[in-house]
Design an enzyme around this catalytic site. Structure first.
Site, PDB file in Angstrom:
ATOM      1  N   SER A 196      37.471   3.159 -11.794  1.00  0.00           N
ATOM      2  CA  SER A 196      36.847   4.128 -10.565  1.00  0.00           C
ATOM      3  C   SER A 196      35.130   3.891 -11.302  1.00  0.00           C
ATOM      4  O   SER A 196      35.079   4.593 -12.421  1.00  0.00           O
ATOM      5  CB  SER A 196      37.420   5.335 -10.888  1.00  0.00           C
ATOM      6  N   GLU A 197      34.542   3.341 -10.611  1.00  0.00           N
ATOM      7  CA  GLU A 197      33.040   3.176 -11.087  1.00  0.00           C
ATOM      8  C   GLU A 197      32.524   4.731 -10.737  1.00  0.00           C
ATOM      9  O   GLU A 197      31.601   4.983 -11.586  1.00  0.00           O
ATOM     10  CB  GLU A 197      32.446   2.105 -10.262  1.00  0.00           C
ATOM     11  N   HIS A 208      30.973 -11.283  -4.539  1.00  0.00           N
ATOM     12  CA  HIS A 208      31.056 -11.219  -6.096  1.00  0.00           C
ATOM     13  C   HIS A 208      29.844 -11.861  -6.460  1.00  0.00           C
ATOM     14  O   HIS A 208      29.826 -12.298  -7.640  1.00  0.00           O
ATOM     15  CB  HIS A 208      32.161 -11.687  -6.430  1.00  0.00           C
TER      16      HIS A 208
END
Length: 332
Positions: free
Chosen positions: A55-56, A125
C-alpha cells in the site's frame, strides 16, 4: 579514489553510506529487507529496514509520520506511477509542514522510484511523470543520469530537511561509471555541463543525457559543436547555467522523455524565452515524447519517444542546416 560500479549499486551505496553515518536514517518499502541475509538487514537490523504492506498510501504515510518524529526515512516506492495512489501525502502533506509551521517543523524523507522503463512495459509502467511534481512547493526532485550523481544526489537527498523525490531511470539501472568511494555529495540546483560546445546548447535529463551525448558526437563529425547540460535536479532547477550557455551559443535544443505538454523542457523553454530571449539567434527546439501513452509494440514505442536521430534533427533545425524532409519532421 573512484571505481566503476553500476547505477543501481551507486544508489544503494549512497543509502548505505547515510545509514552508517546517521542512525535516524531508515529504509522502508514493499521490496526491501526480505530476509535476514539481506545486506541492509544484516548491517542495520530489522528495526531500521522495514518491509511495508502493499500500500503506497500506507508506506508513504508511515514515512511522513516517522519524518515528523525525527527520523529520516527512505521509501523504496519501486515505480513512479505507484506514487499516484498516494498523491495527497506526496504533494499536500509532508511537503507543506515546514512552511505551515513557520519553519519549526521539518519532514526529511526521500521517495525513491524508478521511471521511464520502456522496453515493452506499455502504458501504465513507462511514464516520465516528473513534470507534475517539479512545481509542487516544498518538494525537491532529483533525476540523476550517472552512477556518480546517483550516489551523490541520494546522499544529499537524505540529508535534506524536507521531502525529496528521487527518480532513477530504469534503463540506466545496469549502466556503469566511475563513482567516488566514501562520502560523496552532489549539491541540488547545480547543473553539470557534461560536454562543452560553442554552436548550440542541448539540455537533457536522465536517460536522454546519454542520447544527447551520442547526438553531439555525431554532429561534431559535421563541424557542429554542441554543449550538453544535465540539470541533475529539476526542483530546484539551475536556470542560470542554461542561460549562461545560451548566451554563448545563441541556440537552445531541449530533450525530454516526458510528453511535450508535461515536460521539464517546456518549463526551461519558458524560462529562457523570458530571461534569455535577447541571446537567441534561432527558435528554441523541443525534442520530447509525443502526447500519447507508451505502446507495448516496440516500433510504436520508438515512434513516440525521443532518440538520437530526432535529437540530431532538432539540433540541425536550430543551426539551420539543410535537412531531408523526413528528418526535419521527426522532431515536430
Amino acid at each position: 579514489m573512484a571505481r566503476e560500479i553500476t547505477y543501481i549499486a551507486a544508489i544503494m551505496e549512497g543509502i548505505h553510506q547515510e545509514m552508517s553515518r546517521d542512525e535516524d536514517v531508515l529504509l522502508i518499502g514493499q521490496s526491501v529487507g526480505g530476509s535476514p541475509e539481506d545486506p541492509f538487514v544484516a548491517a542495520f537490523g530489522p528495526d531500521r529496514v522495514r518491509v511495508t504492506p502493499i500500500s503506497e498510501t500506507a508506506e508513504i504515510g508511515m514515512a511522513a509520520g516517522a519524518a515528523l518524529a525525527g527520523k529520516r526515512p527512505v521509501v523504496d516506492c519501486t515505480m513512479a506511477e505507484f506514487l499516484l495512489v498516494a498523491m495527497d501525502q506526496v504533494v499536500n502533506e509532508a511537503n507543506r509542514f515546514h512552511y505551515m509551521s513557520g519553519g519549526r517543523v521539518t519532514a526529511p524523507l526521500v521517495l525513491k522510484a524508478g521511471y521511464g522503463f520502456t522496453a515493452g512495459w506499455a502504458g501504465q509502467h513507462t511514464g516520465s511523470i516528473y513534470g507534475m511534481f517539479m512545481g509542487v512547493p516544498g518538494l525537491k526532485v532529483a533525476l540523476p543520469s550517472t552512477p556518480a550523481d546517483a550516489k551523490g544526489l541520494m546522499a544529499t537527498a537524505i540529508r535534506d530537511d524536507n521531502p525529496v523525490l528521487f527518480l532513477h531511470h530504469y534503463l540506466l539501472t545496469l549502466e556503469t561509471g566511475d563513482v567516488p568511494e566514501g562520502e560523496h555529495l552532489v549539491p541540488f540546483g547545480q547543473a553539470a555541463i557534461v560536454r562543452p560546445g560553442t554552436d548550440v546548447t542541448l539540455v537533457a535529463t536522465g536517460w536522454t543525457v546519454h542520447r544527447a551525448l551520442e547526438a553531439a558526437e555525431e554532429l561534431a563529425a559535421d563541424g557542429v559543436s554542441v554543449e550538453v547540460i544535465d540539470p541533475r535536479t529539476i526542483a530546484p532547477l539551475d536556470v542560470d547555467t542554461v542561460l549562461a550557455s545560451v548566451e554563448r551559443t545563441g541556440r537552445l535544443v531541449l530533450v525530454d522523455q516526458a510528453t511535450r505538454h508535461a515536460s521539464v523542457s517546456a518549463i526551461i523553454a519558458a524560462e529562457v524565452a523570458e530571461a534569455g530571449f535577447a541571446s537567441l539567434r534561432a527558435p528554441i527546439v523541443q525534442v520530447t515524447a509525443l502526447d500519447a501513452p507508451i505502446a507495448y509494440s516496440k516500433p510504436m514505442e520508438d515512434f513516440v519517444l525521443p532518440d538520437v536521430a530526432k535529437i540530431v534533427a532538432g539540433v540541425r533545425r536550430a543551426v539551420d542546416v539543410t535537412l531531408p524532409h523526413d528528418a526535419a519532421t521527426a522532431v515536430r
